[in-house]
Design a protein around this motif. Structure first.
Motif, PDB file in Angstrom:
ATOM      1  N   LYS A  73      -2.642  -7.534  -5.243  1.00  0.00           N
ATOM      2  CA  LYS A  73      -3.122  -6.658  -4.180  1.00  0.00           C
ATOM      3  C   LYS A  73      -2.018  -5.888  -3.465  1.00  0.00           C
ATOM      4  O   LYS A  73      -2.303  -4.987  -2.674  1.00  0.00           O
ATOM      5  N   VAL A 112      -5.817  -2.102  -7.782  1.00  0.00           N
ATOM      6  CA  VAL A 112      -6.152  -1.370  -6.567  1.00  0.00           C
ATOM      7  C   VAL A 112      -5.876   0.112  -6.804  1.00  0.00           C
ATOM      8  O   VAL A 112      -4.917   0.489  -7.490  1.00  0.00           O
ATOM      9  N   GLN A 151     -11.076  -4.238  -3.768  1.00  0.00           N
ATOM     10  CA  GLN A 151     -10.832  -3.813  -2.395  1.00  0.00           C
ATOM     11  C   GLN A 151     -11.237  -4.932  -1.456  1.00  0.00           C
ATOM     12  O   GLN A 151     -12.157  -5.693  -1.735  1.00  0.00           O
ATOM     13  N   TYR A 154     -11.213  -2.276   2.802  1.00  0.00           N
ATOM     14  CA  TYR A 154     -10.956  -0.898   2.406  1.00  0.00           C
ATOM     15  C   TYR A 154      -9.539  -0.625   1.925  1.00  0.00           C
ATOM     16  O   TYR A 154      -9.334  -0.129   0.818  1.00  0.00           O
ATOM     17  N   SER A 155      -8.524  -0.959   2.726  1.00  0.00           N
ATOM     18  CA  SER A 155      -7.182  -0.483   2.392  1.00  0.00           C
ATOM     19  C   SER A 155      -6.107  -1.380   3.000  1.00  0.00           C
ATOM     20  O   SER A 155      -6.344  -2.095   3.981  1.00  0.00           O
ATOM     21  N   ASP A 161      -6.662  -4.219   1.044  1.00  0.00           N
ATOM     22  CA  ASP A 161      -6.186  -3.672  -0.225  1.00  0.00           C
ATOM     23  C   ASP A 161      -7.274  -2.766  -0.781  1.00  0.00           C
ATOM     24  O   ASP A 161      -8.421  -2.816  -0.345  1.00  0.00           O
ATOM     25  N   GLY A 162      -6.886  -1.934  -1.752  1.00  0.00           N
ATOM     26  CA  GLY A 162      -7.894  -1.151  -2.446  1.00  0.00           C
ATOM     27  C   GLY A 162      -7.668   0.328  -2.422  1.00  0.00           C
ATOM     28  O   GLY A 162      -6.888   0.880  -3.211  1.00  0.00           O
TER      29      GLY A 162
END
Length: 486
Positions: A73, A112, A151, A154-155, A161-162
């Motif tokens: 990730k 990712v 994910q 989201y991010s 992560d993602g």
């Protein structure tokens, strides 16, 4: 009901398990040995046939695997540490050899989007080459792979992560992965929910770019040996929408759309579709069955007590996993439990994970355990890897994961069960008129002094490392096999 009757037979009426006055199983004759070539299906792909997966020889396949884990990730986005590019291949080989020693037949391999396309319109070929090498190396060890877009919240700019930061239309903080209880941000972080809202509505084009990403990914791996298929998104989230309405009117059509998009690039691939993370606690979803062929339902199941320091009841596994099996029967498609796992320091981890695998076997579910990372650095302090930060196995858990199972059955109505305490594996099935070769995974660690095979008819070959091949006598319809310690 048919499977329930077969499982009951394993513990009652079958000669190989029938109990005498001492309650010890009555033994069949030791199986004759013969030379059996390892079957070589003409195609690596599996086909969804009702609730089963079949290989190109028509055999019923059971997937038992692990997730190539949390270390994937964050940069450099692979599930193991390596000192330099020159060390990458050796580190990859060590990683995959250990997985193979557990007897796994599948790897769910997260990627990712932020690793693939860190800057919009520019894919990172260094990362993609490493990912390719992992997929290729797995298949050299006869391990199938599932390409999984992963994910969480989201991010990485939200401690998840993602999705890459460039998909967000507003200023973002620096990426990080140092959050305890990161998952509460699904409900408590307005920016996370807004990011999902904008993705699903495609307000700023992120969903359009996501479709283009998947067109490239599916085209890249369409002819790659060992790749079973693709999972469009891990644990999707509804943002601020009502969960039931969103699952039925947004997520279900999304999976229909993604299946068509992927099959346009890779027509014979399986498409694994996940439920939400919330669904993965209660084993319940409002999803409808997407349209399309080659679909596999791939929800998760975690026991909340196990994750939050409690002592879960092993019986929970049977209760909740049977719900996901029922959903597969309702939709008449295979079910793969993409994730389930427990912290390494859970006192009852071995007993609990054994119960999880028992429930997978009893319900004919496919499974990839979360997770396997070989790393000194964690993602958000999680400790679910099968090995610790020093590279040592979590013995109680890996002993439960590395267990015998039927990899490919040349027959119908298979039912199998493993008694971990007695180290006794039993399999029954109905053989076709022209008997083929059945493969049983028998990890060597389970039988350090060797094992004996009891067989109702036919012969076996135990010369292939970690595998037992079975060829019934021609014309015999019922096959009963038992593996016991010497």
């Amino acid at each position: 009901m048919q499977r329930l009757r077969l499982l009951l037979a394993l513990t009652t009426s079958l000669p190989l398990l029938a109990c005498g006055p001492t309650d010890e199983p009555a033994a069949l004759p030791d199986a004759p040995r013969c030379e059996i070539a390892l079957p070589a299906p003409p195609d690596h792909r599996l086909v969804a046939s009702g609730t089963t997966l079949r290989d190109a020889l028509g055999r019923i396949v059971f997937l038992r695997g692990v997730n190539a884990g949390g270390r994937s990730k964050f940069a450099p986005f692979v599930p193991f540490d390596f000192a330099s590019e020159a060390d990458f291949q050796d580190a990859l080989d060590r990683y995959l050899d250990r997985a193979a020693s557990w007897g796994v037949s599948a790897l769910r391999v997260p990627f990712v989007w932020a690793a693939v396309e860190p800057s919009q319109g520019m894919d990172d070929e260094t990362f993609l080459a490493r990912y390719d090498a992992l997929l290729d190396g797995a298949w050299k060890r006869r391990i199938w792979t599932i390409v999984d877009f992963h994910q969480d919240i989201y991010s990485d700019v939200y401690c998840g992560d993602g999705f890459p930061a460039w998909t967000l239309p507003f200023p973002t903080p620096e990426p990080h992965h140092d959050c305890h209880n990161w998952f509460v941000r699904y409900s408590q972080d307005e920016d996370v929910r807004a990011a999902f809202d904008k993705f699903w509505s495609d307000e700023h084009g992120a969903r359009t770019a996501f479709r283009a990403l998947w067109e490239r990914i599916a085209a890249r791996h369409a002819n790659r040996p060992g790749v079973l298929g693709y999972e469009p998104i891990n644990e999707p989230h509804q943002g601020t929408a009502d969960l039931k309405t969103w699952e039925q009117t947004v997520l279900t059509p999304f999976y229909t759309e993604m299946a068509a998009l992927i099959h346009a690039k890779d027509p014979t691939a399986l498409v694994f579709f996940d439920a939400t993370g919330t669904d993965g606690i209660g084993a319940f979803t409002y999803l409808d069955k997407p349209e399309g062929e080659g679909l596999v339902f791939a929800p998760h199941w975690y026991d909340s007590l196990a994750l939050f320091g409690g002592t879960p009841a092993p019986s929970n596994a049977s209760t909740y996993l049977s719900r996901w099996a029922d959903k597969g029967r309702e939709w008449n498609i295979p079910v793969l439990i993409g994730e389930s796992g427990v912290p390494r320091d859970l006192e009852t981890a071995g007993e609990y994970v054994t119960a999880v695998y028992d429930a997978m076997d009893d319900n004919a579910l496919h499974f990839t355990y979360w997770e396997y990372s070989d790393s000194k650095e964690t993602w958000n302090f999680e400790d679910l890897s099968l090995i610790d930060y020093e590279g040592q196995e979590a013995t109680a858990i890996t002993s439960a994961v590395a267990r015998p199972y039927a990899r490919a059955v040349a027959g119908e109505a298979p039912a199998f069960r493993y008694d971990a305490a007695a180290r006794r594996f039993a399999l029954t099935y109905d053989a076709p008129a022209e008997n083929g070769v059945t493969e049983i995974v028998v990890p060597e660690r389970n039988y350090p002094t060797g094992y004996r095979v009891e067989l109702s008819n036919g012969c076996v070959d135990a010369t292939h490392p970690g595998l037992l091949l079975v060829r019934p006598t021609a014309g015999q319809e019922r096959v009963e096999i038992s593996v016991v310690p010497r």
